[in-house]
Design a protein around this motif. Structure first.
Motif, PDB file in Angstrom:
ATOM      1  N   PRO A  18      -3.220  -7.331   0.350  1.00 31.63           N
ATOM      2  CA  PRO A  18      -3.313  -6.239  -0.616  1.00 31.63           C
ATOM      3  C   PRO A  18      -2.035  -5.400  -0.592  1.00 31.63           C
ATOM      4  CG  PRO A  18      -5.326  -6.389   0.674  1.00 31.63           C
ATOM      5  CD  PRO A  18      -4.329  -7.316   1.312  1.00 31.63           C
ATOM      6  N   LEU A  19      -1.602  -4.952  -1.753  1.00 33.77           N
ATOM      7  CA  LEU A  19      -0.360  -4.192  -1.826  1.00 33.77           C
ATOM      8  C   LEU A  19      -0.437  -2.894  -1.045  1.00 33.77           C
ATOM      9  CD1 LEU A  19       0.530  -4.790  -5.584  1.00 33.77           C
ATOM     10  CD2 LEU A  19       1.366  -6.017  -3.561  1.00 33.77           C
ATOM     11  N   ALA A  20      -1.615  -2.329  -0.921  1.00 30.14           N
ATOM     12  CA  ALA A  20      -1.783  -1.089  -0.154  1.00 30.14           C
ATOM     13  C   ALA A  20      -1.488  -1.296   1.332  1.00 30.14           C
ATOM     14  CB  ALA A  20      -3.193  -0.536  -0.342  1.00 30.14           C
ATOM     15  N   ASP A  21      -1.561  -2.540   1.802  1.00 32.01           N
ATOM     16  CA  ASP A  21      -1.315  -2.837   3.214  1.00 32.01           C
ATOM     17  C   ASP A  21       0.157  -3.083   3.533  1.00 32.01           C
ATOM     18  OD1 ASP A  21      -4.039  -2.613   3.533  1.00 32.01           O
ATOM     19  OD2 ASP A  21      -4.393  -4.779   3.668  1.00 32.01           O
ATOM     20  N   LEU A  22       1.010  -3.092   2.530  1.00 28.46           N
ATOM     21  CA  LEU A  22       2.439  -3.341   2.738  1.00 28.46           C
ATOM     22  C   LEU A  22       3.094  -2.139   3.397  1.00 28.46           C
ATOM     23  CD1 LEU A  22       3.305  -4.898  -0.743  1.00 28.46           C
ATOM     24  CD2 LEU A  22       2.938  -6.123   1.409  1.00 28.46           C
ATOM     25  N   ASP A  23       4.205  -2.382   4.092  1.00 30.51           N
ATOM     26  CA  ASP A  23       4.956  -1.268   4.671  1.00 30.51           C
ATOM     27  C   ASP A  23       5.721  -0.538   3.564  1.00 30.51           C
ATOM     28  OD1 ASP A  23       7.687  -2.409   4.331  1.00 30.51           O
ATOM     29  OD2 ASP A  23       7.050  -3.836   5.854  1.00 30.51           O
ATOM     30  N   ARG A  24       6.249   0.629   3.896  1.00 30.89           N
ATOM     31  CA  ARG A  24       6.902   1.498   2.915  1.00 30.89           C
ATOM     32  C   ARG A  24       8.063   0.808   2.211  1.00 30.89           C
ATOM     33  NH1 ARG A  24      11.080   5.165   4.036  1.00 30.89           N
ATOM     34  NH2 ARG A  24      11.403   6.643   2.367  1.00 30.89           N
ATOM     35  N   THR A  25       8.904   0.131   2.967  1.00 32.09           N
ATOM     36  CA  THR A  25      10.066  -0.536   2.388  1.00 32.09           C
ATOM     37  C   THR A  25       9.641  -1.601   1.385  1.00 32.09           C
ATOM     38  OG1 THR A  25      11.356  -0.120   4.369  1.00 32.09           O
ATOM     39  CG2 THR A  25      12.155  -1.852   2.923  1.00 32.09           C
ATOM     40  N   THR A  26       8.624  -2.356   1.725  1.00 31.15           N
ATOM     41  CA  THR A  26       8.147  -3.407   0.825  1.00 31.15           C
ATOM     42  C   THR A  26       7.498  -2.797  -0.407  1.00 31.15           C
ATOM     43  OG1 THR A  26       7.824  -4.814   2.768  1.00 31.15           O
ATOM     44  CG2 THR A  26       6.820  -5.547   0.715  1.00 31.15           C
ATOM     45  N   LYS A  27       6.783  -1.688  -0.249  1.00 28.83           N
ATOM     46  CA  LYS A  27       6.214  -0.999  -1.409  1.00 28.83           C
ATOM     47  C   LYS A  27       7.329  -0.542  -2.351  1.00 28.83           C
ATOM     48  CE  LYS A  27       1.932   0.575   0.698  1.00 28.83           C
ATOM     49  NZ  LYS A  27       1.084   1.717   1.078  1.00 28.83           N
ATOM     50  N   GLN A  28       8.426  -0.071  -1.800  1.00 26.02           N
ATOM     51  CA  GLN A  28       9.561   0.333  -2.633  1.00 26.02           C
ATOM     52  C   GLN A  28      10.118  -0.869  -3.398  1.00 26.02           C
ATOM     53  OE1 GLN A  28      11.932   2.116   0.469  1.00 26.02           O
ATOM     54  NE2 GLN A  28      11.259   4.189  -0.081  1.00 26.02           N
ATOM     55  N   GLN A  29      10.184  -2.024  -2.736  1.00 22.54           N
ATOM     56  CA  GLN A  29      10.650  -3.242  -3.405  1.00 22.54           C
ATOM     57  C   GLN A  29       9.694  -3.640  -4.531  1.00 22.54           C
ATOM     58  OE1 GLN A  29      10.864  -5.905  -0.074  1.00 22.54           O
ATOM     59  NE2 GLN A  29      12.934  -5.263   0.487  1.00 22.54           N
ATOM     60  N   VAL A  30       8.405  -3.501  -4.290  1.00 27.28           N
ATOM     61  CA  VAL A  30       7.400  -3.808  -5.309  1.00 27.28           C
ATOM     62  C   VAL A  30       7.605  -2.902  -6.523  1.00 27.28           C
ATOM     63  CG1 VAL A  30       4.921  -3.617  -5.832  1.00 27.28           C
ATOM     64  CG2 VAL A  30       5.674  -4.823  -3.768  1.00 27.28           C
ATOM     65  N   VAL A  31       7.838  -1.618  -6.276  1.00 27.15           N
ATOM     66  CA  VAL A  31       8.062  -0.680  -7.381  1.00 27.15           C
ATOM     67  C   VAL A  31       9.314  -1.072  -8.161  1.00 27.15           C
ATOM     68  CG1 VAL A  31       8.667   1.724  -7.934  1.00 27.15           C
ATOM     69  CG2 VAL A  31       6.759   1.231  -6.391  1.00 27.15           C
ATOM     70  N   ARG A  32      10.372  -1.473  -7.473  1.00 28.91           N
ATOM     71  CA  ARG A  32      11.594  -1.915  -8.166  1.00 28.91           C
ATOM     72  C   ARG A  32      11.311  -3.149  -9.021  1.00 28.91           C
ATOM     73  NH1 ARG A  32      14.012  -0.324  -3.255  1.00 28.91           N
ATOM     74  NH2 ARG A  32      13.979  -2.430  -2.434  1.00 28.91           N
ATOM     75  N   THR A  33      10.562  -4.079  -8.476  1.00 31.57           N
ATOM     76  CA  THR A  33      10.202  -5.293  -9.225  1.00 31.57           C
ATOM     77  C   THR A  33       9.399  -4.934 -10.464  1.00 31.57           C
ATOM     78  OG1 THR A  33      10.212  -6.649  -7.223  1.00 31.57           O
ATOM     79  CG2 THR A  33       8.953  -7.493  -9.100  1.00 31.57           C
ATOM     80  N   LEU A  34       8.418  -4.067 -10.293  1.00 31.83           N
ATOM     81  CA  LEU A  34       7.583  -3.665 -11.416  1.00 31.83           C
ATOM     82  C   LEU A  34       8.379  -2.898 -12.468  1.00 31.83           C
ATOM     83  CD1 LEU A  34       4.391  -2.668  -9.434  1.00 31.83           C
ATOM     84  CD2 LEU A  34       4.619  -4.594 -11.017  1.00 31.83           C
ATOM     85  N   GLU A  35       9.308  -2.082 -12.031  1.00 29.50           N
ATOM     86  CA  GLU A  35      10.139  -1.363 -12.986  1.00 29.50           C
ATOM     87  C   GLU A  35      10.983  -2.349 -13.799  1.00 29.50           C
ATOM     88  OE1 GLU A  35      13.025   2.491 -13.313  1.00 29.50           O
ATOM     89  OE2 GLU A  35      13.173   1.296 -11.497  1.00 29.50           O
ATOM     90  N   ALA A  36      11.546  -3.345 -13.127  1.00 28.23           N
ATOM     91  CA  ALA A  36      12.359  -4.350 -13.816  1.00 28.23           C
ATOM     92  C   ALA A  36      11.530  -5.129 -14.829  1.00 28.23           C
ATOM     93  CB  ALA A  36      12.990  -5.309 -12.804  1.00 28.23           C
ATOM     94  N   ARG A  37      10.252  -5.275 -14.567  1.00 29.62           N
ATOM     95  CA  ARG A  37       9.361  -6.008 -15.480  1.00 29.62           C
ATOM     96  C   ARG A  37       8.745  -5.117 -16.550  1.00 29.62           C
ATOM     97  NH1 ARG A  37       7.190 -10.847 -13.300  1.00 29.62           N
ATOM     98  NH2 ARG A  37       6.430 -11.141 -15.421  1.00 29.62           N
ATOM     99  N   GLY A  38       9.077  -3.824 -16.563  1.00 27.66           N
ATOM    100  CA  GLY A  38       8.603  -2.917 -17.603  1.00 27.66           C
ATOM    101  C   GLY A  38       7.238  -2.306 -17.364  1.00 27.66           C
TER     102      GLY A  38
END
Length: 131
Positions: A79-99
Motif C-alpha cells: 500500500p502506498l501509505a506504507d512507503l517511506d517519505r522519500t518514496t512517497k515524494q517520488q510517487v507524487v513526482r510520478t503522479l504530477e508528471a502523469r497529470g
C-alpha cells in the motif's frame, strides 16, 4: 483484448506482433483492446499494413487516477501509505508528471492513498518545483 481473435490479425502481416507491442501501453493507461468491429465513436482504431486490426477503448477520466494509484501500488508491492517519505515524494513526482493533480480532487485522492495530509502533498509538490 476482449477478443484478440476477433481483431482478424494474422502473422503474415505482422498484426499480431503490432497488437502485442501496443498491449503494454494500453494496459499502462488503463485502456482495453477490442476488435475493430466492436469499436464505438469514442474508441481509437489502429491500422497495420493498411487494415484495421485492433481498437483501443480509453478509460474514463474518472477512473484514471485510481488506475494510476493501483499501478503504483502494484509496482511498489505494498500500500502506498506504507512507503517511506522519500518514496512517497517520488510517487507524487510520478503522479504530477502523469497529470494527476490537474484532476478535480486529485490532491485529496493522492493524500488519502499515501496516508498523508493535503498539506503534505502540496509540500512535496512545492519542494519539487523549488529545486
Amino acid at each position: 483484448m476482449s477478443d484478440r481473435g476477433a481483431a482478424g490479425a494474422d502473422a503474415g502481416t505482422g498484426a499480431e506482433a503490432f497488437i502485442a507491442g501496443v498491449a503494454p501501453l494500453v494496459d499502462a493507461i488503463g485502456g482495453e483492446l477490442i476488435a475493430p468491429a466492436g469499436a464505438g465513436p469514442e474508441d481509437v482504431v489502429l491500422s497495420w499494413a493498411g487494415r484495421e486490426v485492433v481498437a483501443v477503448r480509453l478509460p474514463a477520466l474518472s477512473g484514471s487516477l485510481d488506475h494510476l494509484l493501483s499501478e503504483l501500488r502494484r509496482r511498489h508491492g505494498m500500500p502506498l501509505a506504507d512507503l517511506d517519505r522519500t518514496t512517497k515524494q517520488q510517487v507524487v513526482r510520478t503522479l504530477e508528471a502523469r497529470g494527476a493533480f490537474a484532476m478535480r480532487h486529485g490532491v485529496e485522492t493522492v493524500a488519502g492513498a499515501l496516508g498523508v495530509s493535503r498539506f503534505t502533498v502540496y509540500n512535496y509538490l512545492n519542494r519539487e518545483q523549488g529545486g
